[in-house]
Scaffold this motif. Structure first.
Motif, PDB file in Angstrom:
ATOM      1  N   LYS A  26      -1.156   0.958   9.563  1.00 17.16           N
ATOM      2  CA  LYS A  26      -1.462   2.334   9.939  1.00 17.16           C
ATOM      3  C   LYS A  26      -2.987   2.525   9.987  1.00 17.16           C
ATOM      4  O   LYS A  26      -3.725   1.907   9.222  1.00 17.16           O
ATOM      5  N   SER A  27      -3.421   3.400  10.875  1.00 19.53           N
ATOM      6  CA  SER A  27      -4.849   3.655  11.066  1.00 19.53           C
ATOM      7  C   SER A  27      -5.250   4.975  10.412  1.00 19.53           C
ATOM      8  O   SER A  27      -4.554   5.978  10.571  1.00 19.53           O
ATOM      9  N   PHE A  28      -6.385   4.971   9.669  1.00 15.61           N
ATOM     10  CA  PHE A  28      -6.879   6.229   9.102  1.00 15.61           C
ATOM     11  C   PHE A  28      -8.355   6.472   9.420  1.00 15.61           C
ATOM     12  O   PHE A  28      -8.939   7.468   8.985  1.00 15.61           O
ATOM     13  N   GLY A  29      -8.963   5.587  10.209  1.00 13.83           N
ATOM     14  CA  GLY A  29     -10.366   5.739  10.572  1.00 13.83           C
ATOM     15  C   GLY A  29     -10.519   6.035  12.049  1.00 13.83           C
ATOM     16  O   GLY A  29      -9.760   6.819  12.631  1.00 13.83           O
ATOM     17  N   ALA A  30     -11.504   5.403  12.654  1.00 14.92           N
ATOM     18  CA  ALA A  30     -11.758   5.597  14.079  1.00 14.92           C
ATOM     19  C   ALA A  30     -10.649   4.967  14.916  1.00 14.92           C
ATOM     20  O   ALA A  30      -9.914   4.094  14.446  1.00 14.92           O
ATOM     21  N   GLU A  31     -10.531   5.402  16.144  1.00 10.26           N
ATOM     22  CA  GLU A  31      -9.604   4.820  17.101  1.00 10.26           C
ATOM     23  C   GLU A  31     -10.340   3.779  17.954  1.00 10.26           C
ATOM     24  O   GLU A  31     -11.563   3.831  18.097  1.00 10.26           O
ATOM     25  N   GLY A  32      -9.590   2.828  18.502  1.00 12.80           N
ATOM     26  CA  GLY A  32     -10.200   1.866  19.400  1.00 12.80           C
ATOM     27  C   GLY A  32      -9.843   0.434  19.064  1.00 12.80           C
ATOM     28  O   GLY A  32      -8.866   0.165  18.352  1.00 12.80           O
ATOM     29  N   THR A  33     -10.651  -0.501  19.572  1.00 14.35           N
ATOM     30  CA  THR A  33     -10.433  -1.939  19.398  1.00 14.35           C
ATOM     31  C   THR A  33     -11.711  -2.577  18.889  1.00 14.35           C
ATOM     32  O   THR A  33     -12.785  -2.348  19.458  1.00 14.35           O
ATOM     33  N   SER A  34     -11.621  -3.371  17.831  1.00 11.10           N
ATOM     34  CA  SER A  34     -12.794  -4.044  17.264  1.00 11.10           C
ATOM     35  C   SER A  34     -12.461  -5.490  16.930  1.00 11.10           C
ATOM     36  O   SER A  34     -11.347  -5.799  16.497  1.00 11.10           O
ATOM     37  N   VAL A  35     -13.461  -6.350  17.114  1.00 13.74           N
ATOM     38  CA  VAL A  35     -13.348  -7.772  16.785  1.00 13.74           C
ATOM     39  C   VAL A  35     -14.400  -8.109  15.734  1.00 13.74           C
ATOM     40  O   VAL A  35     -15.565  -7.691  15.835  1.00 13.74           O
ATOM     41  N   GLY A  36     -13.998  -8.855  14.708  1.00 15.41           N
ATOM     42  CA  GLY A  36     -14.939  -9.247  13.672  1.00 15.41           C
ATOM     43  C   GLY A  36     -14.347 -10.299  12.761  1.00 15.41           C
ATOM     44  O   GLY A  36     -13.228 -10.760  12.953  1.00 15.41           O
ATOM     45  N   GLU A  37     -15.106 -10.662  11.758  1.00 17.33           N
ATOM     46  CA  GLU A  37     -14.674 -11.636  10.755  1.00 17.33           C
ATOM     47  C   GLU A  37     -14.078 -10.897   9.569  1.00 17.33           C
ATOM     48  O   GLU A  37     -14.650  -9.922   9.091  1.00 17.33           O
ATOM     49  N   ILE A  38     -12.939 -11.366   9.070  1.00 13.23           N
ATOM     50  CA  ILE A  38     -12.303 -10.723   7.930  1.00 13.23           C
ATOM     51  C   ILE A  38     -12.659 -11.464   6.642  1.00 13.23           C
ATOM     52  O   ILE A  38     -12.598 -12.697   6.573  1.00 13.23           O
ATOM     53  N   VAL A  39     -13.077 -10.678   5.623  1.00 10.92           N
ATOM     54  CA  VAL A  39     -13.380 -11.205   4.288  1.00 10.92           C
ATOM     55  C   VAL A  39     -12.697 -10.285   3.271  1.00 10.92           C
ATOM     56  O   VAL A  39     -12.214  -9.211   3.622  1.00 10.92           O
ATOM     57  N   PHE A  40     -12.668 -10.711   1.997  1.00  8.74           N
ATOM     58  CA  PHE A  40     -12.113  -9.837   0.968  1.00  8.74           C
ATOM     59  C   PHE A  40     -13.158  -9.577  -0.114  1.00  8.74           C
ATOM     60  O   PHE A  40     -14.011 -10.406  -0.399  1.00  8.74           O
ATOM     61  N   ASN A  41     -13.083  -8.373  -0.704  1.00  9.59           N
ATOM     62  CA  ASN A  41     -14.012  -7.951  -1.755  1.00  9.59           C
ATOM     63  C   ASN A  41     -13.221  -7.573  -2.994  1.00  9.59           C
ATOM     64  O   ASN A  41     -12.270  -6.783  -2.917  1.00  9.59           O
ATOM     65  N   THR A  42     -13.621  -8.108  -4.153  1.00  2.63           N
ATOM     66  CA  THR A  42     -12.869  -7.921  -5.397  1.00  2.63           C
ATOM     67  C   THR A  42     -13.435  -6.832  -6.300  1.00  2.63           C
ATOM     68  O   THR A  42     -13.028  -6.716  -7.453  1.00  2.63           O
ATOM     69  N   SER A  43     -14.390  -6.029  -5.806  1.00  5.82           N
ATOM     70  CA  SER A  43     -14.952  -4.953  -6.630  1.00  5.82           C
ATOM     71  C   SER A  43     -13.876  -3.928  -6.972  1.00  5.82           C
ATOM     72  O   SER A  43     -13.018  -3.598  -6.146  1.00  5.82           O
ATOM     73  N   LEU A  44     -13.957  -3.392  -8.188  1.00  3.79           N
ATOM     74  CA  LEU A  44     -12.994  -2.385  -8.637  1.00  3.79           C
ATOM     75  C   LEU A  44     -13.424  -0.982  -8.235  1.00  3.79           C
ATOM     76  O   LEU A  44     -12.599  -0.067  -8.171  1.00  3.79           O
ATOM     77  N   THR A  45     -14.724  -0.778  -8.009  1.00  2.41           N
ATOM     78  CA  THR A  45     -15.252   0.530  -7.641  1.00  2.41           C
ATOM     79  C   THR A  45     -16.311   0.350  -6.562  1.00  2.41           C
ATOM     80  O   THR A  45     -16.725  -0.763  -6.260  1.00  2.41           O
TER      81      THR A  45
END
Length: 372
Positions: free
Chosen positions: A17-36
């Motif tokens: 589901k989308s909750f931000g901007a609409e459209g199409t984007s390409v990029g690199e996916i990473v993960f962040n483990t910060s709690l805040t």
């Protein structure tokens, strides 16, 4: 919330589901483990060209506000969260995360298994992806992804660097008054903006430095002229996005500063650029270090510091031919800090200015001030 489709370069396709901007984007996916600190992460220019997957499941619960912006906007391609909260509750809240993302044209992706995505990235490494609220056909998404440049092919610092020089007016953020302390400066430095974070500037001024932030396009000759005229005591090389190996103009610029023995301090991308400028190329980590809970050993004192990290690239082990290691990452024994042997130059890979924390490495700004 509208449907959003995700397609990854390993062939996987998912719906969310989308909750931000609409459209199409390409990029690199990473993960962040910060709690805040989801707002600070979202507005960190170092994430330009990337989708950030938050391992913390509940995101959005305290909203966003102007004081917690790390830059003037948000440069990441999108944020991916397990559960988005659109009714924030905090006395500092000025807008929702969704409102910030829509204003900055950044995708927001939710109702997706972020644990699965994190394990996939852990096992297979950071990868390119495309997300779209407009295209939902797998073949069409694959075509968009295949025809788009990879993150290591784009010079993102040209997008995130300031266009005009300015003097940073604030000191450290005071959590008792919720205001920024006035700076008390005795030295003057130039900060090369490759995507600099607001809290780095706050810590530099808190340590006693008047900071003039300059565009990445400034020449080495202009900086050296200011040093010779006693208008500048040293240079700071900021954090920033993308692959440091493609920044050839920055390599040559920094080489000239090193040869002139200008005092230099680098953080993150600045740390990597110093390595390359000394003749030692960086390499890409499998999935990078992104989070606010990474243990680092201070080799000099023997203490362990919990640090904030945000980088996909690292300096090579043979850099010890020209520099002394000051900090080591205790997760994978990669180099986190250096002091160069033949020039007044120091750098760290982690972020000692972390906001909202940890703050155990903030003393490093004081070390730079002493070196000046």
């Amino acid at each position: 919330m509208n449907k959003i489709s995700l397609y990854f370069e390993n062939g996987l396709m998912l719906e969310a589901k989308s909750f931000g901007a609409e459209g199409t984007s390409v990029g690199e996916i990473v993960f962040n483990t910060s709690l805040t600190g989801y707002q600070e992460i979202t507005t960190d220019p170092s994430y330009a060209g990337q989708f950030v997957t938050f391992t913390t499941p509940e995101i959005g619960n305290v909203g966003c506000n102007a004081q917690d912006m790390e830059s003037k906007g948000a440069y990441c391609k999108g944020v991916i969260v397990r559960s988005y909260q659109d009714r924030p509750s905090n006395f500092r809240c000025e807008e929702t995360l969704a409102e910030l993302l829509k204003r900055e044209n950044v995708l927001g992706i939710t109702e997706i298994d972020t644990r699965f995505l994190t394990k996939m990235l852990r096992d297979e490494g950071a990868m390119m992806m495309v997300a779209s609220t407009e295209i939902h056909d797998q073949d069409a998404l694959k075509k968009v992804l295949d025809s788009s440049p990879r993150i290591e092919e784009v010079n993102y610092i040209e997008q995130v660097s300031t266009k005009e020089s300015y003097i940073h007016p604030e000191g450290r953020y005071n959590t008792d008054t919720f205001q920024y302390d006035a700076p008390n400066t005795t030295k003057k430095i130039i900060a090369l903006d490759f995507g600099i974070k607001r809290n780095i500037l706050n810590e530099l001024t808190h340590a006693g430095m008047e900071v003039t932030v300059v565009p990445n396009s400034i020449s080495a000759e202009e900086i050296i002229e200011k040093v010779d005229a006693k208008e500048c005591d040293g240079v700071f090389l900021s954090n920033g996005p993308g692959d440091p190996l493609i920044l050839t103009e920055e390599h040559e610029k920094i080489k000239k500063l090193i040869a002139r023995k200008v005092p230099i301090f680098g953080i993150c991308l600045g740390h990597q650029l110093l390595s390359i400028s000394h003749g030692y190329d960086t390499y890409k980590l499998k999935f990078g270090h992104h989070g606010g809970n990474h243990p680092v050993s201070n080799v000099v004192t023997g203490k362990v510091e919990i640090t904030a990290q945000n980088h996909n690239y690292n300096v090579p082990d043979n850099i010890t031919e020209v520099a002394t290691v000051t900090h080591m990452n205790l997760f994978d024994n990669t180099i986190e800090g250096l002091k160069y042997n033949d020039s007044p130059t120091m750098s760290v890979q982690h972020h000692p200015e972390a906001s909202p924390g940890p703050h155990e490495s903030a003393y490093i700004f004081g070390e730079f001030a002493k070196m000046l």
